[in-house]
Design a protein around this motif. Structure first.
Motif, PDB file in Angstrom:
ATOM      1  N   CYS A  13       0.819  -1.219   0.000  1.00 41.46           N
ATOM      2  CA  CYS A  13       0.000   0.000   0.000  1.00 41.46           C
ATOM      3  C   CYS A  13       0.845   1.257   0.000  1.00 41.46           C
ATOM      4  N   CYS A  14       2.101   1.120   0.429  1.00 42.98           N
ATOM      5  CA  CYS A  14       2.882   2.316   0.746  1.00 42.98           C
ATOM      6  C   CYS A  14       4.266   2.293   0.113  1.00 42.98           C
ATOM      7  N   PRO A  15       4.377   2.513  -1.204  1.00 46.15           N
ATOM      8  CA  PRO A  15       5.706   2.531  -1.820  1.00 46.15           C
ATOM      9  C   PRO A  15       6.563   3.631  -1.207  1.00 46.15           C
ATOM     10  N   ASP A  16       7.861   3.311  -1.020  1.00 48.65           N
ATOM     11  CA  ASP A  16       8.751   4.272  -0.365  1.00 48.65           C
ATOM     12  C   ASP A  16       9.907   4.741  -1.259  1.00 48.65           C
ATOM     13  N   VAL A  17       9.904   4.333  -2.524  1.00 47.30           N
ATOM     14  CA  VAL A  17      10.943   4.767  -3.462  1.00 47.30           C
ATOM     15  C   VAL A  17      10.263   5.373  -4.681  1.00 47.30           C
ATOM     16  N   ARG A  18      10.789   6.515  -5.112  1.00 45.94           N
ATOM     17  CA  ARG A  18      10.249   7.211  -6.286  1.00 45.94           C
ATOM     18  C   ARG A  18      11.367   7.396  -7.303  1.00 45.94           C
ATOM     19  N   LYS A  19      11.169   6.866  -8.533  1.00 47.16           N
ATOM     20  CA  LYS A  19      12.215   6.943  -9.559  1.00 47.16           C
ATOM     21  C   LYS A  19      11.632   7.482 -10.860  1.00 47.16           C
ATOM     22  N   PRO A  20      12.187   8.559 -11.395  1.00 47.43           N
ATOM     23  CA  PRO A  20      11.785   8.966 -12.746  1.00 47.43           C
ATOM     24  C   PRO A  20      12.439   8.028 -13.762  1.00 47.43           C
ATOM     25  N   ALA A  21      11.744   7.762 -14.838  1.00 42.80           N
ATOM     26  CA  ALA A  21      12.285   6.878 -15.871  1.00 42.80           C
ATOM     27  C   ALA A  21      11.890   7.408 -17.241  1.00 42.80           C
ATOM     28  N   ALA A  22      12.700   7.053 -18.232  1.00 39.69           N
ATOM     29  CA  ALA A  22      12.420   7.449 -19.616  1.00 39.69           C
ATOM     30  C   ALA A  22      12.820   6.301 -20.530  1.00 39.69           C
ATOM     31  N   TRP A  23      12.059   6.107 -21.600  1.00 38.16           N
ATOM     32  CA  TRP A  23      12.340   5.073 -22.591  1.00 38.16           C
ATOM     33  C   TRP A  23      12.347   5.726 -23.969  1.00 38.16           C
ATOM     34  N   ARG A  24      13.328   5.330 -24.776  1.00 41.70           N
ATOM     35  CA  ARG A  24      13.426   5.863 -26.142  1.00 41.70           C
ATOM     36  C   ARG A  24      13.774   4.727 -27.091  1.00 41.70           C
ATOM     37  N   TRP A  25      13.120   4.712 -28.253  1.00 39.43           N
ATOM     38  CA  TRP A  25      13.343   3.700 -29.277  1.00 39.43           C
ATOM     39  C   TRP A  25      14.655   3.984 -29.983  1.00 39.43           C
ATOM     40  N   ASN A  26      15.535   2.968 -30.093  1.00 38.13           N
ATOM     41  CA  ASN A  26      16.828   3.164 -30.764  1.00 38.13           C
ATOM     42  C   ASN A  26      16.866   2.526 -32.153  1.00 38.13           C
ATOM     43  N   GLY A  27      15.722   2.070 -32.639  1.00 36.41           N
ATOM     44  CA  GLY A  27      15.656   1.405 -33.928  1.00 36.41           C
ATOM     45  C   GLY A  27      15.509  -0.100 -33.804  1.00 36.41           C
ATOM     46  N   HIS A  28      15.811  -0.628 -32.603  1.00 38.71           N
ATOM     47  CA  HIS A  28      15.713  -2.070 -32.365  1.00 38.71           C
ATOM     48  C   HIS A  28      14.936  -2.387 -31.087  1.00 38.71           C
ATOM     49  N   ALA A  29      15.050  -1.513 -30.082  1.00 40.75           N
ATOM     50  CA  ALA A  29      14.406  -1.756 -28.791  1.00 40.75           C
ATOM     51  C   ALA A  29      14.237  -0.429 -28.057  1.00 40.75           C
ATOM     52  N   PHE A  30      13.409  -0.455 -27.014  1.00 40.89           N
ATOM     53  CA  PHE A  30      13.263   0.718 -26.154  1.00 40.89           C
ATOM     54  C   PHE A  30      14.344   0.658 -25.076  1.00 40.89           C
ATOM     55  N   LEU A  31      15.168   1.689 -25.019  1.00 37.22           N
ATOM     56  CA  LEU A  31      16.214   1.767 -24.012  1.00 37.22           C
ATOM     57  C   LEU A  31      15.732   2.638 -22.862  1.00 37.22           C
ATOM     58  N   ARG A  32      15.917   2.134 -21.643  1.00 36.40           N
ATOM     59  CA  ARG A  32      15.476   2.871 -20.453  1.00 36.40           C
ATOM     60  C   ARG A  32      16.643   3.642 -19.866  1.00 36.40           C
ATOM     61  N   SER A  33      16.336   4.884 -19.507  1.00 38.50           N
ATOM     62  CA  SER A  33      17.312   5.702 -18.778  1.00 38.50           C
ATOM     63  C   SER A  33      16.649   6.159 -17.494  1.00 38.50           C
ATOM     64  N   THR A  34      17.473   6.267 -16.448  1.00 34.66           N
ATOM     65  CA  THR A  34      16.960   6.702 -15.151  1.00 34.66           C
ATOM     66  C   THR A  34      17.756   7.915 -14.712  1.00 34.66           C
ATOM     67  N   PRO A  35      17.099   9.071 -14.624  1.00 29.83           N
ATOM     68  CA  PRO A  35      17.812  10.262 -14.139  1.00 29.83           C
ATOM     69  C   PRO A  35      18.353  10.041 -12.746  1.00 29.83           C
ATOM     70  N   ALA A  36      19.314  10.834 -12.367  1.00 33.72           N
ATOM     71  CA  ALA A  36      20.056  10.633 -11.101  1.00 33.72           C
ATOM     72  C   ALA A  36      19.276  11.036  -9.861  1.00 33.72           C
ATOM     73  N   ASP A  37      18.109  11.649  -9.998  1.00 37.02           N
ATOM     74  CA  ASP A  37      17.423  12.179  -8.812  1.00 37.02           C
ATOM     75  C   ASP A  37      16.459  11.164  -8.185  1.00 37.02           C
ATOM     76  N   THR A  38      16.807   9.867  -8.162  1.00 37.97           N
ATOM     77  CA  THR A  38      15.989   8.862  -7.482  1.00 37.97           C
ATOM     78  C   THR A  38      16.004   9.177  -5.994  1.00 37.97           C
ATOM     79  N   ARG A  39      14.840   9.123  -5.370  1.00 41.48           N
ATOM     80  CA  ARG A  39      14.775   9.487  -3.953  1.00 41.48           C
ATOM     81  C   ARG A  39      13.652   8.711  -3.272  1.00 41.48           C
ATOM     82  N   GLY A  40      13.672   8.746  -1.971  1.00 41.09           N
ATOM     83  CA  GLY A  40      12.605   8.114  -1.185  1.00 41.09           C
ATOM     84  C   GLY A  40      11.355   8.961  -1.233  1.00 41.09           C
ATOM     85  N   VAL A  41      10.230   8.322  -0.981  1.00 41.98           N
ATOM     86  CA  VAL A  41       8.957   9.031  -0.999  1.00 41.98           C
ATOM     87  C   VAL A  41       8.684   9.634   0.340  1.00 41.98           C
TER      88      VAL A  41
END
Length: 195
Positions: free
Chosen positions: A167-195
């Motif tokens: 019920c209570c997630p305690d981690v918050r992570k921004p994420a981004a996905w971009r198509w490189n022509g073959h697959a979606f690559l995920r990137s995670t910005p450095a500002d991952t933090r607790g909720v």
């Protein structure tokens, strides 16, 4: 006898010679007007087929819908529901895709989300899943779904350990996905933090 204020109009008697003179004068005006022609037109002329024309605007294509799609979730007796979706051209082919956040319609708790990318089949045009960005086994809740500049963005809410209740997630992570022509690559910005 009363006199007219304009003596020339006081005479009402006309002779045939007057009619001949009037007809000759009118004919002269018509003949003269046919000799005098206006200058060339300066308005824009219609475009001819040989001239270059701007390319027509591309026809908008309807993004694939989520209705009737069987998502690969094991929901048991309940159904899968689409919580969020965003549409846009992710691979640059001019046809929009749909990104859908889907989870089981559980009566209690916080069911984990999955994120799927849908496109239209080339044969029948029906929506089909072409990529999975987040698996339900990742135990994540997806918020702030967006699509901009051919990149899918979201905020992923998760857990620092298995001891944290669902019920209570305690981690918050921004994420981004971009198509490189073959697959979606995920990137995670450095500002991952607790909720």
């Amino acid at each position: 006898m009363q006199q007219s204020a304009v003596p020339e109009l006081a005479r009402a008697d006309t002779r045939p010679i007057h009619w001949v003179a009037t007809a000759t004068a009118v004919a002269g005006v018509i003949a003269l007007s046919s000799l005098v022609q206006p200058g060339p037109a300066t308005a824009a002329q219609p475009t001819h087929a040989t001239e270059a024309r701007p390319a027509p605007a591309p026809t908008a294509t309807t993004p694939p819908g989520t209705t009737g799609v069987t998502f690969p979730l094991d929901c048991g007796p309940v159904e899968a529901v689409v919580a969020h979706q965003a549409d846009g051209d992710l691979d640059g082919d001019g046809k929009p895709e749909t990104v859908a956040v889907v989870h089981c319609d559980a009566a209690m708790g916080t069911p984990p989300d999955a994120v799927y990318v849908l496109t239209r089949s080339t044969g029948d045009g029906r929506p089909r899943i072409v990529a999975t960005l987040v698996q339900p086994t990742d135990r994540l809740t997806v918020t702030d779904l967006g699509l901009s500049a051919r990149t899918v963005t979201a905020t992923l809410l998760g857990y620092s350990s298995d001891d944290v209740p669902s019920c209570c997630p305690d981690v918050r992570k921004p994420a981004a996905w971009r198509w490189n022509g073959h697959a979606f690559l995920r990137s995670t910005p450095a500002d991952t933090r607790g909720v």
